[in-house]
Write an enzyme that holds these catalytic residues in place. Structure first.
Site, PDB file in Angstrom:
ATOM      1  N   HIS A 192       0.908  -1.354  -0.005  1.00  0.00           N
ATOM      2  CA  HIS A 192       0.564  -0.004  -0.248  1.00  0.00           C
ATOM      3  C   HIS A 192       0.962   1.137   0.288  1.00  0.00           C
ATOM      4  CE1 HIS A 192      -2.696   2.589   1.919  1.00  0.00           C
ATOM      5  NE2 HIS A 192      -4.005   1.983   1.504  1.00  0.00           N
TER       6      HIS A 192
ATOM      7  N   ASP B  21       2.794  -4.119   8.198  1.00  0.00           N
ATOM      8  CA  ASP B  21       2.033  -3.317   7.610  1.00  0.00           C
ATOM      9  C   ASP B  21       0.780  -4.441   7.869  1.00  0.00           C
ATOM     10  OD1 ASP B  21      -0.354  -2.686   6.913  1.00  0.00           O
ATOM     11  OD2 ASP B  21       0.395  -1.096   5.039  1.00  0.00           O
TER      12      ASP B  21
ATOM     13  N   GLN C 127      -3.908  -4.737   6.792  1.00  0.00           N
ATOM     14  CA  GLN C 127      -5.399  -6.832   6.513  1.00  0.00           C
ATOM     15  C   GLN C 127      -5.033  -7.670   6.989  1.00  0.00           C
ATOM     16  OE1 GLN C 127      -7.928  -5.585   4.418  1.00  0.00           O
ATOM     17  NE2 GLN C 127      -7.242  -3.285   3.429  1.00  0.00           N
TER      18      GLN C 127
ATOM     19  N   LYS D  99     -10.241  -0.464  10.527  1.00  0.00           N
ATOM     20  CA  LYS D  99     -11.201  -1.797   9.161  1.00  0.00           C
ATOM     21  C   LYS D  99     -11.431  -2.988  10.528  1.00  0.00           C
ATOM     22  CE  LYS D  99      -7.743  -0.147   6.590  1.00  0.00           C
ATOM     23  NZ  LYS D  99      -8.253   0.331   5.156  1.00  0.00           N
TER      24      LYS D  99
ATOM     25  N   CYS E 105      -4.882   2.435  -3.592  1.00  0.00           N
ATOM     26  CA  CYS E 105      -3.115   3.224  -3.324  1.00  0.00           C
ATOM     27  C   CYS E 105      -2.283   1.729  -3.265  1.00  0.00           C
ATOM     28  CB  CYS E 105      -3.370   2.990  -1.454  1.00  0.00           C
ATOM     29  SG  CYS E 105      -5.001   4.876  -1.277  1.00  0.00           S
TER      30      CYS E 105
HETATM   31  N1  PMP Z   1      -2.178  -0.809   4.870  1.00  0.00           N
HETATM   32  C1  PMP Z   1      -2.475  -1.467   3.838  1.00  0.00           C
HETATM   33  C2  PMP Z   1      -2.425  -3.288   4.091  1.00  0.00           C
HETATM   34  C3  PMP Z   1      -3.881  -0.908   3.827  1.00  0.00           C
HETATM   35  O1  PMP Z   1      -4.493  -1.760   3.332  1.00  0.00           O
HETATM   36  C4  PMP Z   1      -4.524   0.472   4.343  1.00  0.00           C
HETATM   37  C5  PMP Z   1      -5.957   0.888   3.938  1.00  0.00           C
HETATM   38  N2  PMP Z   1      -6.313   0.958   3.030  1.00  0.00           N
HETATM   39  C6  PMP Z   1      -3.303   1.083   5.126  1.00  0.00           C
HETATM   40  C7  PMP Z   1      -1.949   0.930   5.182  1.00  0.00           C
HETATM   41  C8  PMP Z   1      -3.480   2.241   5.370  1.00  0.00           C
HETATM   42  O2  PMP Z   1      -4.568   2.174   6.703  1.00  0.00           O
HETATM   43  P1  PMP Z   1      -4.888   3.451   6.808  1.00  0.00           P
HETATM   44  O3  PMP Z   1      -5.694   4.661   5.733  1.00  0.00           O
HETATM   45  O4  PMP Z   1      -5.775   3.389   8.707  1.00  0.00           O
HETATM   46  O5  PMP Z   1      -3.889   4.855   7.538  1.00  0.00           O
END
Ligand code: PMP
Length: 432
Positions: free
Chosen positions: A140, A217, A220, A243, A382
């Site tokens: 991401h 990270d 998910q 999430k 993203c």
């Molecule tokens: N890493 C991953 C794998 C994600 O899926 C996301 C959210 N789409 C993020 C980071 C960023 O999370 P946040 O927008 O809650 O900071």
């Protein structure tokens, strides 16, 4: 407050694989919504953000109505109550992720903020020109851009573990990619596009073997499966509350104690100091050192209630339920001509299925699915470098959670075919 139903028990008293989804859904008011003049809402955008059950919504109301005040500051009853509720959540998170101590659980505003904190604080203090940070091609942007910014500040070099065409990490490249200059391996536990579940323990071991640290990270991952940072042996872990049934604006950074203690504070301000003079400041101990300013109090307390809810339902049952939905979604979508699914086939995937319809832009797919009541995400999610690697500009993503049903997944298949029929009828510009 409502008590969520547990996963149904088998005769032997072991949690069975089937969730009582109908009973669970009754806890989520928004899932009863109708869209586009009466169509039932099918919410498949859970990888972006999840919905809140009544106990979480009620906790937001309760906190505001009965316990709201700033934390850690006032010597008055409400402040003591809000501080206790807030700090209890740190303990719940410690238990949830298997952290050795509550001081190692830092509240942030999300995964993005957690990773940026590490990049700024640990990165600026430890990374020098020529040092290497190893990422993967499936990250991401939240786990790419902060490292690119660090590289720009320091002269460090970024490297990437490549993926296979079906969206798995090519781990055989690790010995070649890791070097004496590698300071950190930062990677996702679960891809937010492909649903690929990465072998965290193996990657952490390889990183440590090369003398590097490992950041996971887990945005998910933590919402969907039970994890243990001590088993993984990772040095940092980041995830978001929104999430996992919690309110938005709250995230967590876990870190190894020696590292957090040695790291300088990132944000400066109230709460993060022991003493301030006109000449300088002395930082507070962990975790306050990294929690400058007023934190998202209502959100943190709500996240605690969300964790209670998930624990009562049971992560094993949630995980199996999502896997069943993902398996079925793959079966259905892969049987439709003109559908390309990104990422590996289950069972080694999380409840995330991204796909491309031949000749139809992902935004048009999502728009036409929305017209049938289905909420999905379209775009690059993203993860632009990942989409580039897979040779597509964008994809449509359906992502599942505990409250999604098998019937909804069947409906997705029919709705995708309807999208194809719609565009075959030659009305690509129709939007109504
Ligand atoms: N890493 C991953 C794998 C994600 O899926 C996301 C959210 N789409 C993020 C980071 C960023 O999370 P946040 O927008 O809650 O900071």
């Amino acid at each position: 407050m409502n008590t969520p139903p547990l996963a149904t028990k088998s005769a032997a008293g072991q949690p069975a694989v089937d969730l009582d989804v109908a009973a669970l859904r009754a806890d989520f008011p928004i899932l009863g919504s109708k869209v586009h003049g009466g169509l039932p809402l099918v919410y498949f955008d859970n990888a972006a953000t999840t919905q809140a059950p009544r106990p979480v919504i009620q906790s937001i109301v309760d906190t505001c109505e009965r316990h709201y005040a700033n934390v850690h500051r006032g010597i008055h009853t409400l402040s003591e109550q809000s501080t206790e509720l807030y700090e209890n959540v740190r303990q719940k998170i410690r238990e949830l992720i298997g952290a050795p101590a509550v001081e190692q659980v830092i509240f942030t505003t999300g995964t993005t903020a957690s990773i940026n904190l590490v990049a700024r604080s640990w990165g600026d203090a430890n990374v020098r020109a020529g040092d290497e940070i190893l990422l993967t091609e499936m990250e991401h942007h939240a786990n790419i851009v902060p490292w690119q910014q660090l590289a720009a500040r320091t002269g460090a070099v970024l490297r990437y573990i490549p993926i296979t065409d079906d969206g798995r990490l090519q781990l055989e490249t690790l010995p070649r990619l890791l070097s004496l200059r590698t300071r950190l391996v930062a990677f996702t536990a679960v891809s937010n596009v492909l649903g690929t579940i990465n072998p965290v323990r193996e990657i952490v071991r390889a990183a440590h073997g090369a003398g590097a640290l490992a950041l996971v990270d887990a945005a998910q991952c933590v919402p969907h499966q039970s994890i243990d940072v001590q088993v993984w042996d990772c040095d940092f872990l980041a995830f978001s509350g929104h999430k996992m049934l919690g309110p938005s604006g709250v995230g967590v950074l876990y870190g190894r104690r020696e590292l957090l203690e040695a790291m300088p504070p990132f944000l400066g301000g109230g709460s993060m100091i022991r003493r301030v003079t006109l000449e300088g400041f002395e930082p507070a101990d962990l975790p306050a050192k990294f929690e400058a300013g007023t934190p998202p109090i209502v959100g943190v307390i709500g996240l605690g209630v969300a964790i209670d809810y998930l624990n009562r339902v049971g992560f094993e049952a949630i995980n199996r339920h999502e896997e069943k939905l993902a398996v079925r979604a793959h079966e259905i979508l892969s049987s439709i001509p003109g559908v390309r699914i990104l990422g590996p086939a289950p069972p080694r995937t999380a409840g995330i299925v991204s796909f491309v319809l031949e000749g139809i832009h992902a935004h048009d797919v999502a728009h036409r699915l929305d017209r049938q009541g289905i909420a999905v995400r379209a775009g690059h999610h993203c993860a632009m470098p990942l989409h580039k690697r897979l040779g597509v500009a964008a994809s449509t993503r359906a992502s599942f959670y505990l409250y999604n049903t098998a019937e909804e997944v069947e409906f997705l298949g029919k709705a995708v075919q309807e999208v194809q029929r719609f565009f075959r009828r030659g009305r690509p510009h129709a939007r109504a």
